[in-house]
Design a protein around this motif. Sequence first.
Motif, PDB file in Angstrom:
ATOM      1  N   PRO A  24     -34.084  24.101  -3.385  1.00  0.00           N
ATOM      2  CA  PRO A  24     -34.207  25.493  -2.959  1.00  0.00           C
ATOM      3  C   PRO A  24     -33.806  25.698  -1.505  1.00  0.00           C
ATOM      4  O   PRO A  24     -33.967  24.801  -0.672  1.00  0.00           O
ATOM      5  CB  PRO A  24     -35.694  25.786  -3.165  1.00  0.00           C
ATOM      6  CG  PRO A  24     -36.369  24.458  -3.060  1.00  0.00           C
ATOM      7  CD  PRO A  24     -35.383  23.435  -3.558  1.00  0.00           C
ATOM      8  N   VAL A  25     -33.248  26.882  -1.223  1.00  0.00           N
ATOM      9  CA  VAL A  25     -32.859  27.251   0.148  1.00  0.00           C
ATOM     10  C   VAL A  25     -33.333  28.680   0.397  1.00  0.00           C
ATOM     11  O   VAL A  25     -32.934  29.602  -0.324  1.00  0.00           O
ATOM     12  CB  VAL A  25     -31.335  27.186   0.350  1.00  0.00           C
ATOM     13  CG1 VAL A  25     -30.969  27.605   1.778  1.00  0.00           C
ATOM     14  CG2 VAL A  25     -30.803  25.799   0.037  1.00  0.00           C
ATOM     15  N   GLU A  26     -34.186  28.869   1.391  1.00  0.00           N
ATOM     16  CA  GLU A  26     -34.654  30.207   1.734  1.00  0.00           C
ATOM     17  C   GLU A  26     -33.633  30.859   2.667  1.00  0.00           C
ATOM     18  O   GLU A  26     -33.396  30.375   3.779  1.00  0.00           O
ATOM     19  CB  GLU A  26     -36.026  30.159   2.384  1.00  0.00           C
ATOM     20  CG  GLU A  26     -36.656  31.522   2.544  1.00  0.00           C
ATOM     21  CD  GLU A  26     -38.132  31.458   2.867  1.00  0.00           C
ATOM     22  OE1 GLU A  26     -38.766  32.530   2.960  1.00  0.00           O
ATOM     23  OE2 GLU A  26     -38.660  30.337   3.028  1.00  0.00           O
ATOM     24  N   LEU A  27     -33.022  31.947   2.222  1.00  0.00           N
ATOM     25  CA  LEU A  27     -31.965  32.604   2.987  1.00  0.00           C
ATOM     26  C   LEU A  27     -32.530  33.491   4.089  1.00  0.00           C
ATOM     27  O   LEU A  27     -33.620  34.050   3.964  1.00  0.00           O
ATOM     28  CB  LEU A  27     -31.096  33.446   2.042  1.00  0.00           C
ATOM     29  CG  LEU A  27     -30.369  32.680   0.938  1.00  0.00           C
ATOM     30  CD1 LEU A  27     -29.626  33.647   0.021  1.00  0.00           C
ATOM     31  CD2 LEU A  27     -29.407  31.656   1.527  1.00  0.00           C
ATOM     32  N   THR A  28     -31.737  33.638   5.151  1.00  0.00           N
ATOM     33  CA  THR A  28     -32.148  34.451   6.300  1.00  0.00           C
ATOM     34  C   THR A  28     -31.365  35.748   6.420  1.00  0.00           C
ATOM     35  O   THR A  28     -31.786  36.660   7.130  1.00  0.00           O
ATOM     36  CB  THR A  28     -31.959  33.653   7.599  1.00  0.00           C
ATOM     37  OG1 THR A  28     -30.546  33.410   7.792  1.00  0.00           O
ATOM     38  CG2 THR A  28     -32.688  32.323   7.541  1.00  0.00           C
ATOM     39  N   GLY A  29     -30.198  35.822   5.770  1.00  0.00           N
ATOM     40  CA  GLY A  29     -29.318  36.966   5.947  1.00  0.00           C
ATOM     41  C   GLY A  29     -28.233  36.727   6.976  1.00  0.00           C
ATOM     42  O   GLY A  29     -27.299  37.516   7.089  1.00  0.00           O
ATOM     43  N   ASP A  30     -28.332  35.642   7.729  1.00  0.00           N
ATOM     44  CA  ASP A  30     -27.294  35.243   8.676  1.00  0.00           C
ATOM     45  C   ASP A  30     -26.264  34.427   7.892  1.00  0.00           C
ATOM     46  O   ASP A  30     -26.546  33.308   7.458  1.00  0.00           O
ATOM     47  CB  ASP A  30     -27.901  34.417   9.811  1.00  0.00           C
ATOM     48  CG  ASP A  30     -26.883  33.993  10.866  1.00  0.00           C
ATOM     49  OD1 ASP A  30     -25.811  33.475  10.489  1.00  0.00           O
ATOM     50  OD2 ASP A  30     -27.156  34.181  12.061  1.00  0.00           O
ATOM     51  N   GLU A  31     -25.076  34.972   7.707  1.00  0.00           N
ATOM     52  CA  GLU A  31     -24.104  34.366   6.803  1.00  0.00           C
ATOM     53  C   GLU A  31     -23.755  32.937   7.185  1.00  0.00           C
ATOM     54  O   GLU A  31     -23.752  32.037   6.334  1.00  0.00           O
ATOM     55  CB  GLU A  31     -22.834  35.222   6.760  1.00  0.00           C
ATOM     56  CG  GLU A  31     -21.812  34.737   5.763  1.00  0.00           C
ATOM     57  CD  GLU A  31     -20.620  35.676   5.633  1.00  0.00           C
ATOM     58  OE1 GLU A  31     -19.586  35.251   5.082  1.00  0.00           O
ATOM     59  OE2 GLU A  31     -20.710  36.836   6.082  1.00  0.00           O
ATOM     60  N   PRO A  46     -30.362  29.145  -3.763  1.00  0.00           N
ATOM     61  CA  PRO A  46     -30.661  29.987  -2.606  1.00  0.00           C
ATOM     62  C   PRO A  46     -31.326  31.298  -3.010  1.00  0.00           C
ATOM     63  O   PRO A  46     -31.095  31.821  -4.101  1.00  0.00           O
ATOM     64  CB  PRO A  46     -29.275  30.245  -2.005  1.00  0.00           C
ATOM     65  CG  PRO A  46     -28.342  30.150  -3.163  1.00  0.00           C
ATOM     66  CD  PRO A  46     -28.939  29.153  -4.107  1.00  0.00           C
ATOM     67  N   GLY A  47     -32.147  31.825  -2.119  1.00  0.00           N
ATOM     68  CA  GLY A  47     -32.797  33.115  -2.354  1.00  0.00           C
ATOM     69  C   GLY A  47     -33.750  33.442  -1.229  1.00  0.00           C
ATOM     70  O   GLY A  47     -34.044  32.594  -0.378  1.00  0.00           O
ATOM     71  N   ARG A  48     -34.246  34.674  -1.239  1.00  0.00           N
ATOM     72  CA  ARG A  48     -35.172  35.110  -0.181  1.00  0.00           C
ATOM     73  C   ARG A  48     -36.624  35.093  -0.628  1.00  0.00           C
ATOM     74  O   ARG A  48     -37.522  35.215   0.206  1.00  0.00           O
ATOM     75  CB  ARG A  48     -34.803  36.527   0.271  1.00  0.00           C
ATOM     76  CG  ARG A  48     -33.426  36.605   0.930  1.00  0.00           C
ATOM     77  CD  ARG A  48     -33.258  37.916   1.671  1.00  0.00           C
ATOM     78  NE  ARG A  48     -31.944  38.008   2.288  1.00  0.00           N
ATOM     79  CZ  ARG A  48     -31.624  38.904   3.218  1.00  0.00           C
ATOM     80  NH1 ARG A  48     -32.521  39.786   3.627  1.00  0.00           N
ATOM     81  NH2 ARG A  48     -30.409  38.927   3.730  1.00  0.00           N
ATOM     82  N   ASN A  49     -36.859  34.971  -1.918  1.00  0.00           N
ATOM     83  CA  ASN A  49     -38.216  35.007  -2.446  1.00  0.00           C
ATOM     84  C   ASN A  49     -38.775  33.590  -2.505  1.00  0.00           C
ATOM     85  O   ASN A  49     -38.455  32.811  -3.400  1.00  0.00           O
ATOM     86  CB  ASN A  49     -38.202  35.646  -3.842  1.00  0.00           C
ATOM     87  CG  ASN A  49     -39.590  35.927  -4.364  1.00  0.00           C
ATOM     88  OD1 ASN A  49     -40.509  35.145  -4.166  1.00  0.00           O
ATOM     89  ND2 ASN A  49     -39.746  37.052  -5.054  1.00  0.00           N
ATOM     90  N   ARG A  50     -39.636  33.256  -1.548  1.00  0.00           N
ATOM     91  CA  ARG A  50     -40.161  31.903  -1.444  1.00  0.00           C
ATOM     92  C   ARG A  50     -40.954  31.506  -2.680  1.00  0.00           C
ATOM     93  O   ARG A  50     -40.875  30.359  -3.155  1.00  0.00           O
ATOM     94  CB  ARG A  50     -41.060  31.811  -0.215  1.00  0.00           C
ATOM     95  CG  ARG A  50     -41.587  30.413   0.103  1.00  0.00           C
ATOM     96  CD  ARG A  50     -40.494  29.517   0.636  1.00  0.00           C
ATOM     97  NE  ARG A  50     -40.147  28.434  -0.255  1.00  0.00           N
ATOM     98  CZ  ARG A  50     -39.191  27.554  -0.007  1.00  0.00           C
ATOM     99  NH1 ARG A  50     -38.479  27.655   1.093  1.00  0.00           N
ATOM    100  NH2 ARG A  50     -38.932  26.594  -0.844  1.00  0.00           N
ATOM    101  N   ALA A  51     -41.717  32.456  -3.220  1.00  0.00           N
ATOM    102  CA  ALA A  51     -42.538  32.147  -4.389  1.00  0.00           C
ATOM    103  C   ALA A  51     -41.663  31.756  -5.580  1.00  0.00           C
ATOM    104  O   ALA A  51     -41.983  30.820  -6.321  1.00  0.00           O
ATOM    105  CB  ALA A  51     -43.414  33.339  -4.744  1.00  0.00           C
ATOM    106  N   VAL A  52     -40.552  32.455  -5.775  1.00  0.00           N
ATOM    107  CA  VAL A  52     -39.665  32.137  -6.888  1.00  0.00           C
ATOM    108  C   VAL A  52     -38.950  30.810  -6.650  1.00  0.00           C
ATOM    109  O   VAL A  52     -38.765  30.009  -7.573  1.00  0.00           O
ATOM    110  CB  VAL A  52     -38.646  33.262  -7.107  1.00  0.00           C
ATOM    111  CG1 VAL A  52     -37.628  32.867  -8.172  1.00  0.00           C
ATOM    112  CG2 VAL A  52     -39.358  34.543  -7.533  1.00  0.00           C
ATOM    113  N   LEU A  53     -38.551  30.557  -5.411  1.00  0.00           N
ATOM    114  CA  LEU A  53     -37.932  29.271  -5.095  1.00  0.00           C
ATOM    115  C   LEU A  53     -38.880  28.120  -5.414  1.00  0.00           C
ATOM    116  O   LEU A  53     -38.473  27.091  -5.969  1.00  0.00           O
ATOM    117  CB  LEU A  53     -37.524  29.234  -3.622  1.00  0.00           C
ATOM    118  CG  LEU A  53     -36.402  30.181  -3.201  1.00  0.00           C
ATOM    119  CD1 LEU A  53     -36.214  30.142  -1.681  1.00  0.00           C
ATOM    120  CD2 LEU A  53     -35.092  29.832  -3.898  1.00  0.00           C
TER     121      LEU A  53
END
Length: 362
Positions: free
Chosen positions: A221-228, A201-208
């Motif tokens: 990979p999982v792109e996080l939104t900040g919504d727990e 998981p992470g917020r950086n799409r390029a790194v994912l």
Amino acid sequence: MRAAVLSEFGAPLTVQEVPEPRAGGGEVVVEVLATGILPYAEEVFSGRRNYPLEPPVVPGPGGVGRVVGVGPDATRLRAGDLVWCDCTVRSRDDALTPDIMLQGWSSRGEGGARLARHLPDGSFAELMRVPTENVYPLPAGAADSPARWSSLGVYVIPYGGLLAGGLEAGETLLVSGATGNLGSAAVAVALAMGAGRVVTPGRNRAVLDLLADRFGSRVSPVELTGDEDADRVAMSAAAEGPIDMVIDLLPPSAPSSATRAAAMTVREYGRVVLMGGVGMLGGADLALPYPWIMRNSVTVRGQWLGPRTVNVGMIRLIASGALDLDVEKVRTFPLDAVNDAIGYAAAHGGPFERTVLIPAAG
């Protein structure tokens, strides 16, 4: 000899002539060929991380070197040996709960501070004095690229956590903080150990995308939104089955809610290992529901670094080819450019980016 000295927090390091160290009983002196500069080194030297270093000090957490001299009780190490120097120094007078310090970097409690005063100086120097038990022979092939092998200092950290959690071949692991410097190292090590799937998981799409491209279908990979709640559902779904273990390597700037969301994806009888910095600089502490832990028989374990054996294990993984250092982007700096190197490391702390100082004059 020449060394980079931190005279006071907030001041640039200065390269100075300092006395050469000598090996006493239980000690080894090495010529430092390569030492990694961590991405957050500037935060340490500025004082923002409030590390218990006591200036003036030669900083630097371990590195690759050649043995120059050994104490009278060394039985196998010889001058000229190529070695890895682990910075994790433990007191010798308590086998059960030894005091610990990271040579040239940090310490824990008053006992650790006493160790640091006895053995204060780290690897940003041409020569370094280290305990004999902190010196590990490297394979001959490491001589071709000491700078790459200095990344051992990054890999042994998550390796210690994965061993503490009992990761087994074929299991599914979730790496909380997978897009960071340590987290991406955890992904690589877990796959080298035989993990069947790693959720990243992470917020950086390029790194994912980089992780997925580099490691293939075993990475989810999982792109996080900040919504727990939504992120927890997405991480669980990405595993396509039970998540056996979670390792958290999030930095101090991350909210505890991100750690909680990841931890609570683990299956019944699963394991959670906490190795990150959440809460170190303030903010909400980690709160996990008591009924969830108890009813699901979840093991939650903190792990600060690892035992001495992690160094041997990590050297074997690299030497065998199970973990490939050739894919890393390595930038080297001479000792005189130490402050440039610190700035570069702060700006280039992404996955598999290594900033390396070359202290020895050659």
